[in-house]
Design a protein around this motif. Structure first.
Motif, PDB file in Angstrom:
ATOM      1  N   UNK A 143       0.829  -1.204   0.000  1.00  0.00           N
ATOM      2  CA  UNK A 143       0.000   0.000   0.000  1.00  0.00           C
ATOM      3  C   UNK A 143       0.866   1.258   0.000  1.00  0.00           C
ATOM      4  N   UNK A 144       2.066   1.125  -0.532  1.00  0.00           N
ATOM      5  CA  UNK A 144       3.005   2.260  -0.580  1.00  0.00           C
ATOM      6  C   UNK A 144       3.330   2.546  -2.038  1.00  0.00           C
ATOM      7  N   UNK A 145       3.741   3.748  -2.296  1.00  0.00           N
ATOM      8  CA  UNK A 145       4.092   4.095  -3.675  1.00  0.00           C
ATOM      9  C   UNK A 145       4.831   5.438  -3.712  1.00  0.00           C
ATOM     10  N   UNK A 146       5.936   5.465  -4.399  1.00  0.00           N
ATOM     11  CA  UNK A 146       6.656   6.719  -4.660  1.00  0.00           C
ATOM     12  C   UNK A 146       6.800   6.850  -6.168  1.00  0.00           C
ATOM     13  N   UNK A 147       6.338   7.979  -6.693  1.00  0.00           N
ATOM     14  CA  UNK A 147       6.443   8.190  -8.140  1.00  0.00           C
ATOM     15  C   UNK A 147       7.453   9.281  -8.413  1.00  0.00           C
ATOM     16  N   UNK A 148       8.273   9.040  -9.400  1.00  0.00           N
ATOM     17  CA  UNK A 148       9.268  10.046  -9.753  1.00  0.00           C
ATOM     18  C   UNK A 148       9.441  10.127 -11.254  1.00  0.00           C
ATOM     19  N   UNK A 149       9.905  11.275 -11.677  1.00  0.00           N
ATOM     20  CA  UNK A 149      10.184  11.487 -13.085  1.00  0.00           C
ATOM     21  C   UNK A 149      11.683  11.285 -13.253  1.00  0.00           C
ATOM     22  N   UNK A 150      12.077  10.426 -14.176  1.00  0.00           N
ATOM     23  CA  UNK A 150      13.512  10.175 -14.381  1.00  0.00           C
ATOM     24  C   UNK A 150      13.959  10.984 -15.597  1.00  0.00           C
ATOM     25  N   UNK A 151      14.734  12.026 -15.326  1.00  0.00           N
ATOM     26  CA  UNK A 151      15.164  12.938 -16.400  1.00  0.00           C
ATOM     27  C   UNK A 151      16.656  12.858 -16.652  1.00  0.00           C
ATOM     28  N   UNK A 152      17.383  12.137 -15.784  1.00  0.00           N
ATOM     29  CA  UNK A 152      18.841  12.022 -15.920  1.00  0.00           C
ATOM     30  C   UNK A 152      19.284  10.635 -15.477  1.00  0.00           C
ATOM     31  N   UNK A 153      20.444  10.246 -15.909  1.00  0.00           N
ATOM     32  CA  UNK A 153      21.087   9.057 -15.325  1.00  0.00           C
ATOM     33  C   UNK A 153      22.549   9.406 -15.109  1.00  0.00           C
ATOM     34  N   UNK A 154      23.232   8.627 -14.287  1.00  0.00           N
ATOM     35  CA  UNK A 154      24.578   9.040 -13.876  1.00  0.00           C
ATOM     36  C   UNK A 154      25.526   7.856 -13.749  1.00  0.00           C
ATOM     37  N   UNK A 155      26.809   8.186 -13.785  1.00  0.00           N
ATOM     38  CA  UNK A 155      27.863   7.199 -13.527  1.00  0.00           C
ATOM     39  C   UNK A 155      28.374   7.430 -12.105  1.00  0.00           C
ATOM     40  N   UNK A 156      28.428   6.366 -11.328  1.00  0.00           N
ATOM     41  CA  UNK A 156      28.868   6.461  -9.933  1.00  0.00           C
ATOM     42  C   UNK A 156      30.084   5.594  -9.685  1.00  0.00           C
ATOM     43  N   UNK A 157      30.900   6.080  -8.748  1.00  0.00           N
ATOM     44  CA  UNK A 157      31.996   5.260  -8.232  1.00  0.00           C
ATOM     45  C   UNK A 157      31.633   4.827  -6.814  1.00  0.00           C
ATOM     46  N   UNK A 158      31.825   3.559  -6.551  1.00  0.00           N
ATOM     47  CA  UNK A 158      31.600   3.049  -5.203  1.00  0.00           C
ATOM     48  C   UNK A 158      32.930   3.127  -4.454  1.00  0.00           C
ATOM     49  N   UNK A 159      32.939   3.884  -3.371  1.00  0.00           N
ATOM     50  CA  UNK A 159      34.171   4.095  -2.615  1.00  0.00           C
ATOM     51  C   UNK A 159      33.971   3.520  -1.215  1.00  0.00           C
ATOM     52  N   UNK A 160      34.862   2.625  -0.825  1.00  0.00           N
ATOM     53  CA  UNK A 160      34.765   2.061   0.522  1.00  0.00           C
ATOM     54  C   UNK A 160      35.895   2.643   1.357  1.00  0.00           C
TER      55      UNK A 160
END
Ligand code: 2AM
Length: 176
Positions: free
Chosen positions: A142-159
């Motif tokens: 019974x939950x819902x989050x709606x979003x508009x996706x206008x961009x995408x990205x490159x990420x680095x995972x840093x530990x």
């Protein structure tokens, strides 16, 4: 060989959705269910690249920059538990075609550049909890989050210092 970085393409969630999701998560899952992912780290992966060097990164960034695809709407209204990987996730019941197309393109570009891709079908998800290896009771849908996706990205995972942080290296706009 240049320094390798652990990279992935992903969609970020707006701050407002992230705050609302972490509040809902705190109200929904007991502390022993798993380790909550930090609000700043909530994201939906499109393609995982693994540990790659600078040359391959540049080539994949160039290809990403040539993608011409329309923005799309995404509704996060499903949740699940993968006990083997210890992940509790949020995702769409119905994946928008734009999301599947974008992920498919980035994944095939990655595969052609030698980044091995999982043979499992792409299952779009936002990881909410990690180390969730015991049974978890999932809430009613019974939950819902709606979003508009206008961009995408490159990420680095840093530990570092016992924590994983995702650092955005570049991002690209989808067409309106
Ligand atoms: P996960 O949240 O389901 O673990 C950064 O680690 C991102 O890349 C996360 O979204 C993670 O998914 C994903 N990821 C990590 N290793 C992966 C792999 N081998 N195949 C696909 N996605 C992976």
């Amino acid at each position: 060989m240049s320094e390798q970085k652990r990279l992935f393409f992903a969609i970020t969630l707006p701050e407002e959705s992230r705050q609302s999701i972490i509040q809902w998560r705190a109200d929904t899952f007991p502390a022993e269910a798993g380790r909550p992912v930090a609000a700043a780290n909530l994201h939906l992966t499109l393609a995982f690249l693994g540990d790659i060097g600078e040359e391959k990164t540049q080539a994949l960034m160039q290809q990403a920059g040539r993608i011409r695809q329309q923005a799309f709407s995404l509704t996060l209204d499903d949740a699940g538990h993968w006990p083997r990987s210890g992940v509790v996730w949020l995702g769409p019941k119905q994946s928008p075609r734009g999301l599947l197309q974008l992920a498919e393109l980035l994944r095939s570009q990655a595969a052609r550049s030698g980044c091995s891709q999982s043979p499992l079908p792409y299952h779009p998800h936002v990881t909410l909890l990690r180390n969730a290896t015991h049974p978890v009771s999932l809430p009613p849908r019974n939950f819902s989050w709606s979003l508009r996706v206008e961009r995408f990205a490159l990420f680095q995972s840093v530990f570092a210092q016992g924590r994983t942080r995702y650092q955005q290296l570049a991002d690209w706009a989808l067409t309106q």
